[in-house]
Motif scaffolding. Structure first.
Motif: not given
Length: 305
Positions: A98-101, A114-116, A281-282
């Motif tokens: 999911l880091n791509e979208f 991925i951040e969300h 950012k986490i």
């Protein structure tokens, strides 16, 4: 393994879920979360009319979404993806994909998904430290967006993200950008334009065909892989984008008693899903061991997708 899920605590001045849903009060059900004054762009959350750089993209998304999300389309997609034949991978492998979208339907954030996931999971973890099932539910609630990936069909965003809504009955006016439903083939179906449509009063949401997207897909993946997460987790994942219900109290006449009990936890979750979005950012490597331990507790090592 049996997971005991305690009742969420209601604030003393709110006696029922129905009262919580009036005037946006539903989002007062939480463990102490403080709602920020603005989203990542300095504007109100879920403001679809505000003139921002995101407005045109979001509105075009919903225009297409509302035209093509039909009853027959959703049933076909559910049957196709319900076979879980797209591949095998772990929960964490899916998280990394999911880091791509970036979600085109979201007016509040333009960061990779991925951040969300990490932001919402960590916010819930802070306020509900003893409910590890809820932490993991937050981490995985959007994993169905892997449908955007070429390996899963490279589906267009209009049938993956965005608010979800029942099909086979009238489109409620509380649904964002409702006017675009006039171009949907179902709009002119005399049965589908009625309050109940193909359903019966209090039939239960499990019998309702929702617009197709990541919510329904991830629910099918969880159920098909026999997750050990409690029923409330599956309900949250399946209906977390059903804003017409949990934000505007629409379609409650389709719910049964089981739905009403599960809704209590969805009302807890939705505040963290919506208001935790930010540019903060986490540290992925710092929190990864904790979430890997939860994944191992509630899921098999590899899942069918």
């Amino acid at each position: 393994m049996t997971v005991i899920v305690p009742e969420p605590v209601l604030e003393e001045n709110h006696s029922s879920v129905e009262e919580q849903q009036k005037d946006g009060g539903a989002l007062d059900l939480d463990g102490g979360f403080v709602v920020p004054g603005s989203n990542a762009f300095g504007h109100s959350f879920r403001d679809y009319e505000k003139e921002t750089a995101r407005r045109a993209t979001v509105e075009e998304f919903y225009r297409v979404n509302h035209i093509y999300q039909t009853y027959d389309f959703a049933k076909w997609k559910k049957e196709e993806y319900g076979k879980l034949q797209k591949g095998e991978m772990s929960i964490w492998e899916c998280v990394e994909l999911l880091n791509e979208f970036v979600d085109e339907s979201d007016p509040d954030l333009d960061e990779p998904q991925i951040e969300h996931l990490l932001q919402s999971a960590e916010a819930i973890r802070r306020d509900y430290p003893d409910q590890d099932w809820l932490h993991l539910t937050a981490l995985i609630h959007d994993l169905g967006k892997v449908l955007l990936h070429p390996a899963f069909g490279g589906e267009p965003q209009w049938c993956v993200v965005g608010d979800t809504f029942p099909l086979g009955c009238a489109f409620d006016e509380s649904i964002v950008h409702h006017r675009y439903f006039k171009e949907n083939p179902d709009y002119n179906n005399s049965l589908f334009r009625t309050r109940l449509g193909v359903y019966t009063e209090n039939c239960g949401l499990d019998k309702v065909t929702m617009s197709w997207g990541h919510d329904e897909y991830m629910y099918l993946v969880m159920k098909g892989n026999e997750t050990k997460l409690p029923p409330a987790a599956l309900f949250i994942v399946r209906f977390h984008s059903f804003y017409a219900l949990h934000h505007s109290a629409a379609y409650t006449y389709l719910m049964n008693e089981d739905d009403r009990e599960m809704l209590k936890w969805l009302l807890v979750f939705t505040k963290y899903d919506l208001y935790s979005k930010s540019k903060v950012k986490i540290d992925l490597e710092e929190v990864k061991p904790y979430y890997l331990s939860l994944i191992g507790k509630y899921f098999p090592e590899k899942l069918r997708w």
